[in-house]
Design an enzyme around this catalytic site. Structure first.
Site, PDB file in Angstrom:
ATOM      1  N   CYS A  88      29.325  50.085-106.250  1.00 54.11           N
ATOM      2  CA  CYS A  88      27.850  51.242-106.785  1.00 54.11           C
ATOM      3  C   CYS A  88      27.177  50.707-104.905  1.00 54.11           C
ATOM      4  O   CYS A  88      26.713  49.177-105.197  1.00 54.11           O
ATOM      5  CB  CYS A  88      27.506  50.601-107.859  1.00 54.11           C
ATOM      6  N   LEU A  89      26.618  52.033-104.853  1.00 52.81           N
ATOM      7  CA  LEU A  89      25.722  51.298-103.352  1.00 52.81           C
ATOM      8  C   LEU A  89      24.482  52.406-103.404  1.00 52.81           C
ATOM      9  O   LEU A  89      23.624  52.762-102.433  1.00 52.81           O
ATOM     10  CB  LEU A  89      26.243  51.618-102.151  1.00 52.81           C
TER      11      LEU A  89
END
Length: 168
Positions: free
Chosen positions: A116-117
């Protein structure tokens, strides 16, 4: 807010100039050369600073990347497979970095092991595209994610060092 060491590290990674993705078959090789130049410089800087933490390579077209990344925690090396594809809309869209072995082990990961960025890295990428490249995604996306998430997963017992699993 970025600390001064991180700011210097990122400023030492060359920015890219060619604004094309893999669909532009005539100009993509030029972008790919810039990507390799940037990655080579980033790896050299890391080795010089004794902060070597990944190895990657690509397929012949430069559209699929794979390798390993690692982090040391309590004098133990934790190593993970790394893979990603270059999106069709690259460089406007950042690559989705995948650590398949960690799929489902943290809430900060999407199905398939995609890290998750969204909250921190994607807005930064959007502001700096098309000048950012793969080296920037690793430095500003994967590296901080590993530094935060892996120690937490180790502490919770969802990631166990290879030697510890052999002993049991």
């Amino acid at each position: 807010m970025v600390d001064e060491a991180s700011r210097k590290m990122v400023s030492d990674i060359p920015l890219l100039k060619t604004n094309v993705g893999p669909r532009n078959t005539s100009e993509w090789p030029n972008r790919l050369k810039e990507e390799y130049h940037s990655l080579i410089k980033y790896v050299a800087n890391n080795k010089e600073a004794d902060k070597d933490w990944f190895r990657i390579e690509s397929n012949g077209e430069g559209t699929k990347w794979f390798g390993t990344c690692w982090i040391f925690q309590e004098h133990l090396k934790y190593e993970f497979k790394l893979e990603f594809d270059i999106p069709i809309t690259y460089p406007r869209t950042a690559p989705e970095l995948v650590l398949p072995e960690l799929d489902g082990k943290t809430a900060k990961m999407y199905r398939g092991g995609k890290i998750c960025l969204t909250d921190h890295f994607k807005p930064l990428w959007a502001r700096n595209a098309p000048r950012f490249g793969i080296a920037h995604a690793l430095a500003l996306g994967l590296s901080p994610w590993l530094a935060v998430e892996i120690p937490d997963m180790i502490q919770r017992g969802v990631v166990v060092h290879v030697d510890k699993t052999k002993d049991e």
